[in-house]
Design a protein around this motif. Structure first.
Motif: not given
Length: 127
Positions: A8-9, A12-14, A41-43, A56-57
């Protein structure tokens, strides 16, 4: 930390925010009973009988206004919280307020944030 969470991270590029997430997850697991976590995927969502928080981002500020390393913690409450820590608060349904909080350091995973998380867990469990 499991593969899905690390993935996930990375998506999200984090990847630098993993320690922030780990600190938050540890406090939630310690302070909120019967927590289930689902990595999407998003959270990353936290559930008891219902969803009560997520990481999330979601875009809550312009990119230039965000710190280099952060997570966005979202909680659903029965009331609107007025705090400079709340980046965005919306009322998608009457009596349900969604609050997005930018967390940029482990010191921000404090008793105030955890109070909102626990309040959200109690609100979700009462549904």
């Amino acid at each position: 930390m499991d593969f899905d969470t690390l993935h996930f991270f990375e998506l999200q590029k984090h990847p630098d925010a993993v320690p922030l997430y780990e600190a938050l997850e540890a406090r939630i697991r310690t302070e909120v009973p019967d927590v289930r976590i689902k990595v999407q995927k998003s959270q990353i969502t936290f559930y008891n009988s219902h969803l009560f928080a997520c990481v999330s981002y979601v875009r809550v500020r312009k990119k230039a206004q965000l710190p280099p390393c952060y997570i966005v913690v979202t909680v659903g409450l029965a009331r609107k919280v007025d705090s400079p820590r709340i980046a965005v608060a919306t009322e998608p349904y009457p009596g349900r307020w969604t609050h997005h909080i930018v967390v940029a350091g482990p010191e921000e995973i404090d008793d105030e944030l955890m109070g909102w998380v626990k309040e959200a867990a109690a609100f979700a469990a009462a549904k």
